[in-house]
Scaffold this motif. Structure first.
Motif, short mmCIF file in Angstrom:
data_model
loop_
_atom_site.label_atom_id
_atom_site.label_comp_id
_atom_site.label_asym_id
_atom_site.label_seq_id
_atom_site.Cartn_x
_atom_site.Cartn_y
_atom_site.Cartn_z
N PHE A 421 0.85 -1.19 0.00
CA PHE A 421 0.00 0.00 0.00
C PHE A 421 0.88 1.24 0.00
O PHE A 421 2.01 1.23 0.50
CB PHE A 421 -0.98 0.02 1.17
CG PHE A 421 -0.37 0.05 2.54
CD1 PHE A 421 0.00 1.25 3.14
CD2 PHE A 421 -0.18 -1.12 3.26
CE1 PHE A 421 0.54 1.29 4.41
CE2 PHE A 421 0.37 -1.10 4.54
CZ PHE A 421 0.73 0.11 5.12
N CYS A 422 0.37 2.29 -0.62
CA CYS A 422 1.08 3.57 -0.73
C CYS A 422 0.17 4.71 -0.30
O CYS A 422 -1.06 4.63 -0.44
CB CYS A 422 1.54 3.82 -2.17
SG CYS A 422 2.80 2.71 -2.80
N LEU A 423 0.78 5.78 0.18
CA LEU A 423 0.02 6.97 0.52
C LEU A 423 -0.66 7.52 -0.73
O LEU A 423 -0.03 7.66 -1.78
CB LEU A 423 0.95 8.04 1.11
CG LEU A 423 0.32 9.39 1.46
CD1 LEU A 423 -0.73 9.23 2.55
CD2 LEU A 423 1.40 10.38 1.89
N SER A 424 -1.94 7.83 -0.63
CA SER A 424 -2.71 8.29 -1.79
C SER A 424 -2.92 9.80 -1.78
O SER A 424 -3.88 10.31 -2.36
CB SER A 424 -4.06 7.58 -1.84
OG SER A 424 -4.85 7.93 -0.71
N MET A 425 -2.04 10.52 -1.12
CA MET A 425 -2.05 11.98 -1.17
C MET A 425 -0.72 12.43 -1.76
O MET A 425 0.28 11.74 -1.68
CB MET A 425 -2.26 12.57 0.23
CG MET A 425 -3.52 12.08 0.91
SD MET A 425 -3.79 12.90 2.51
CE MET A 425 -4.77 11.65 3.36
N LEU A 426 -0.75 13.63 -2.35
CA LEU A 426 0.39 14.11 -3.11
C LEU A 426 0.78 15.52 -2.70
O LEU A 426 -0.06 16.30 -2.25
CB LEU A 426 0.09 14.07 -4.61
CG LEU A 426 -0.30 12.72 -5.20
CD1 LEU A 426 -0.86 12.91 -6.60
CD2 LEU A 426 0.90 11.79 -5.21
N SER A 427 2.04 15.84 -2.89
CA SER A 427 2.54 17.18 -2.63
C SER A 427 2.36 18.07 -3.84
O SER A 427 2.43 17.61 -4.99
CB SER A 427 4.04 17.10 -2.27
OG SER A 427 4.58 18.39 -2.09
N ASP A 428 2.08 19.35 -3.61
CA ASP A 428 1.92 20.31 -4.70
C ASP A 428 2.57 21.63 -4.30
O ASP A 428 2.62 21.97 -3.11
CB ASP A 428 0.45 20.51 -5.02
CG ASP A 428 0.22 21.29 -6.30
OD1 ASP A 428 0.18 20.66 -7.37
OD2 ASP A 428 0.13 22.53 -6.23
N ASP A 429 3.05 22.38 -5.28
CA ASP A 429 3.74 23.64 -4.99
C ASP A 429 2.80 24.73 -4.49
O ASP A 429 3.21 25.61 -3.73
CB ASP A 429 4.47 24.13 -6.24
CG ASP A 429 5.71 23.31 -6.53
OD1 ASP A 429 6.16 22.57 -5.63
OD2 ASP A 429 6.24 23.42 -7.66
N SER A 430 1.53 24.71 -4.93
CA SER A 430 0.68 25.87 -4.65
C SER A 430 -0.74 25.55 -4.20
O SER A 430 -1.46 26.45 -3.77
CB SER A 430 0.60 26.76 -5.90
OG SER A 430 0.02 26.04 -6.98
#
Length: 464
Positions: A421-430
Motif C-alpha cells: 500500500f502507498c500513501l494516496s495523497m500528493l505534494s503540490d507547490d501551490s
C-alpha cells in the motif's frame, strides 16, 4: 483486485430516444452515475468487440495515481485560475450518467438525441462539448470514440449573438457570435461559441424531461486535453460545469436544484452511484456542516481548512500554509473531480513524516520506495497483521472534522506478487485540494445558496 483507481467522480452524457417529453415541473433530479467497468457501461469489456477492449495496466497497479503525479509535474507553472481535473489530476472517465443532448430529425419523423459524453467539473463554471467546427482548418479536436457534436444538424441548437445574453463576457465576440475561452493549464484550453441547447433527462417518474436553452460552449478548438492519451477509445466529449457562477449547469437548473447537489462515492469499483439535485437529495442524520466559499477568479468550492491530525495528534502547521493569499492562491478546495488529495509542500511534508513515524512502529510492515512511480511512502504487508492499527487522518474544517479512514488514506494493491500500500495523497507547490479518494464512503451535500457543505459517513451502497 482491479488495478484501476475507481474514485474519480466523472460523467458521460449518453443519449436516448426523445419520445414523449414529460411536461412536468421538477423540484428535484437524480442522475445515475454508471461506473465504466459496470455491465451498463459502453466500455464494459463484454460490450466491446475483442479488438477494442481496453486492457487494464496490470504492470502498474497504481496507474491512476502515477498519471496524476505525471500530469502535476507537467503543470507546475499553472496559475490559480488554471486548475481543473481535465488536465491536471486523475483518470478521465470512471462514471457515466445517461442524458439526452440536442434534437435531430430522423427518417421516422421522430426527433432523436445524439450520444455525447461529459465529465463533471466542480472546479469550473461553463459546460462545453466538442463540436464539428474543431475539424475546420487551423482548429484541433481531441480523439474520441464518436464524431464531434453535429451542432449544425440539431434543431434545438441556438448560437448566441454578441451582447444579446447576460452570459456573454466582454470582448468575447467573433463574427457577431458570442465566444468563450477556458484555460486549464499551460498550453491546455478549449475555445468556441456560446450557444443554447436542449438537454433531456429522465425524471424520477421514469419520464423524459426536456431542459431547454441550457447555455454551453460549442468547442471548435481544444489543445492538450488529457483525454488524448486514450486515443479513439475516449468516450468523453466535454465537461458539465458544476462550479460557482450563473453559467454552471447547477445554476441553470434553477428551481430543479435550488442550488443543491449531493453524491456519495462508493468503495466498490464497479457499482453505480447517484448524483442528486434539489429535493431528490435524501435526508441524512448527524451530518456535520462547514461553509463553502468562492475565491475569485476560481469557480471551485473552497473550505476553511484549519489543521490536520494523525490519530488525534495535531500537526504543526502554520496558518499561512492554509490561508488564501491576496492573489487567490493557496487555501483549500474540495473537489470530487480530483483523484487524490493535494497538499502544499510544507503541509504534505509534515503529514508524510507523521505517517512514516507511525507506520515504522508496525513490525508487520516493510518500507518500500517505488522509484518509477515516484512514491516513497509505500509498505509491504508481511502478514495480515500489517493492516491492523493503521492511522486515521482528520482534516479540521471550520466547525467540522472530516475523518479519513486508512482505506481512504492508502491505496492497497498487489504489486510484483506482494501486498503493498502507498500513501494516496500528493505534494503540490501551490494547491491544497481534498480529492475524491479521501471522500469515499461519505455523503456530501453542497448548498450553494446557503454556502454550506454538509457531510458525514454513509453507506453509499444504499444510494445515499
Amino acid at each position: 483486485m482491479s488495478p484501476e483507481i475507481p474514485f474519480v467522480f466523472h460523467f458521460c452524457l449518453s443519449s436516448m430516444l426523445l419520445g414523449c417529453i414529460a411536461a412536468v415541473q421538477l423540484d428535484g433530479l437524480t442522475m445515475e452515475l454508471i461506473h465504466r467497468d459496470s455491465p451498463q457501461s459502453p466500455l464494459y469489456p463484454g460490450n466491446l468487440p475483442l479488438a477494442e477492449r481496453i486492457p487494464k495496466p496490470s504492470a502498474c497497479p497504481f496507474a491512476g495515481l502515477h498519471h496524476q503525479t505525471s500530469m502535476m509535474s507537467a503543470n507546475k507553472a499553472a496559475t490559480n485560475k488554471m486548475i481543473s481535473p481535465l488536465t491536471s489530476y486523475g483518470d478521465p472517465f470512471l462514471f457515466f450518467a445517461q442524458v439526452g443532448v440536442g434534437s435531430f430529425q430522423e427518417k421516422s419523423n421522430h426527433p432523436h438525441f445524439k450520444t455525447y459524453n461529459f465529465q463533471i467539473d466542480t472546479g469550473n463554471e461553463l459546460s462545453w462539448i466538442q463540436c464539428e467546427g474543431c475539424q475546420n482548418k487551423g482548429n484541433m479536436c481531441f480523439p474520441h470514440m464518436d464524431p464531434p457534436y453535429l451542432n449544425s444538424q440539431s434543431k434545438s441548437y441556438k448560437p448566441i449573438s454578441c451582447n444579446q445574453h447576460s452570459f456573454c463576457e466582454p470582448n468575447q465576440c467573433k463574427e457577431g457570435m458570442c465566444t468563450y475561452d477556458v484555460t486549464y493549464g499551460p498550453g491546455s484550453y478549449t475555445r468556441g461559441n456560446l450557444a443554447n441547447e436542449t438537454f433531456t433527462l429522465y425524471s424520477s417518474h421514469g419520464k423524459r424531461t426536456a431542459l431547454e436553452d441550457i447555455t454551453f460552449g460549442c468547442s471548435t478548438d481544444s489543445r492538450n486535453m488529457k483525454y488524448a492519451f486514450l486515443f479513439d477509445k475516449n468516450p468523453v466529449s466535454g465537461v458539465l460545469g458544476m462550479g460557482w457562477g450563473p453559467r454552471s449547469f447547477l445554476a441553470q437548473l434553477g428551481s430543479i436544484s435550488h442550488g443543491k447537489f449531493s453524491y456519495c462515492i462508493k468503495a466498490n469499483n464497479t457499482q453505480n452511484t447517484y448524483l442528486r439535485f434539489g429535493k431528490h437529495i435524501v435526508k441524512s442524520k448527524n451530518l456535520q456542516t462547514t461553509k463553502i466559499m468562492q475565491v475569485k477568479p476560481s469557480a471551485a468550492y473552497h473550505v476553511n481548512l484549519l489543521g490536520i491530525s494523525v490519530n488525534g495528534v495535531k500537526l504543526n502547521i502554520t496558518k499561512t500554509d492554509l490561508a488564501v493569499r491576496k492573489d487567490g492562491s493557496r487555501g483549500c478546495r474540495i473537489d470530487a473531480g480530483t483523484l487524490a488529495t493535494l497538499l502544499v509542500k510544507p503541509v504534505f511534508d509534515r503529514l508524510h513524516t507523521a505517517l512514516a513515524d507511525h507506520l515504522s512502529r508496525n513490525q508487520n510492515l516493510k518500507r518500500w520506495i517505488i522509484h518509477k512511480l515516484h512514491k516513497d511512502l509505500c509498505y509491504e504487508q508481511l502478514s495480515d497483521a500489517g493492516r491492523e492499527n493503521l492511522p486515521v487522518v482528520t482534516f479540521h474544517l471550520e466547525n467540522a472534522d472530516l475523518e479519513v479512514k486508512p482505506e481512504a488514506i492508502f491505496l492497497f494493491r498487489e504489486f510484483e506478487g506482494k501486498n503493498v500500500f502507498c500513501l494516496s495523497m500528493l505534494s503540490d507547490d501551490s494547491k491544497t485540494i481534498i480529492g475524491a479518494y479521501q471522500q469515499m464512503k461519505q455523503k456530501f451535500v453542497y448548498d450553494t445558496k446557503a454556502r454550506v457543505l454538509s457531510f458525514g459517513p454513509e453507506d453509499c451502497e444504499k444510494n445515499g
